[in-house]
Write a protein that holds these residues in place. Structure first.
Motif, PDB file in Angstrom:
ATOM      1  N   MET A   1       0.589  -1.073  -0.371  1.00 20.09           N
ATOM      2  CA  MET A   1       0.167   0.103  -0.549  1.00 20.09           C
ATOM      3  C   MET A   1       1.142   1.440   0.154  1.00 20.09           C
ATOM      4  O   MET A   1       0.689   2.384  -0.673  1.00 20.09           O
ATOM      5  N   LYS A   3       3.929   2.012  -1.311  1.00 19.22           N
ATOM      6  CA  LYS A   3       4.988   1.745  -2.361  1.00 19.22           C
ATOM      7  C   LYS A   3       3.644   2.253  -3.014  1.00 19.22           C
ATOM      8  O   LYS A   3       4.241   3.136  -4.003  1.00 19.22           O
ATOM      9  N   LYS A   4       2.098   2.335  -3.220  1.00 19.73           N
ATOM     10  CA  LYS A   4       1.663   2.344  -4.445  1.00 19.73           C
ATOM     11  C   LYS A   4       1.521   3.523  -4.241  1.00 19.73           C
ATOM     12  O   LYS A   4       1.509   5.145  -5.171  1.00 19.73           O
ATOM     13  N   VAL A   5       1.181   4.085  -2.681  1.00 21.46           N
ATOM     14  CA  VAL A   5       0.831   5.497  -2.406  1.00 21.46           C
ATOM     15  C   VAL A   5       2.295   6.656  -2.642  1.00 21.46           C
ATOM     16  O   VAL A   5       1.916   7.888  -3.312  1.00 21.46           O
ATOM     17  N   THR A   7       4.872   6.106  -5.217  1.00 17.15           N
ATOM     18  CA  THR A   7       4.721   5.319  -6.293  1.00 17.15           C
ATOM     19  C   THR A   7       4.130   7.071  -6.925  1.00 17.15           C
ATOM     20  O   THR A   7       4.688   7.684  -8.375  1.00 17.15           O
ATOM     21  N   TRP A   8       2.686   7.163  -7.094  1.00 11.30           N
ATOM     22  CA  TRP A   8       1.928   7.538  -7.540  1.00 11.30           C
ATOM     23  C   TRP A   8       2.643   9.273  -6.994  1.00 11.30           C
ATOM     24  O   TRP A   8       2.604  10.736  -7.211  1.00 11.30           O
TER      25      TRP A   8
END
Length: 52
Positions: A1, A3-5, A7-8
């Motif tokens: 989770m 990592k996704k944040v 990245t964005w």
């Protein structure tokens, strides 16, 4: 989770940087391109000298 944040957030920062500082962004990418080119030339010279 997380990592996704992150990245964005990185993508958003990149878009913001390019949109509001295009000259600086171009200079950064030009510098990165020059560095990658220098590395590639170094490898090429190494392998040329290794074979010759």
């Amino acid at each position: 989770m997380i990592k996704k944040v992150l990245t964005w957030l990185g993508i958003a920062f990149l878009i913001f940087f390019i949109a509001f500082n295009p000259n600086s962004a171009a200079a950064v990418f030009e510098s990165l391109g020059d560095t990658i080119g220098d590395i590639a030339r170094g490898f090429g010279t190494f392998f040329t000298n290794l074979v010759a």
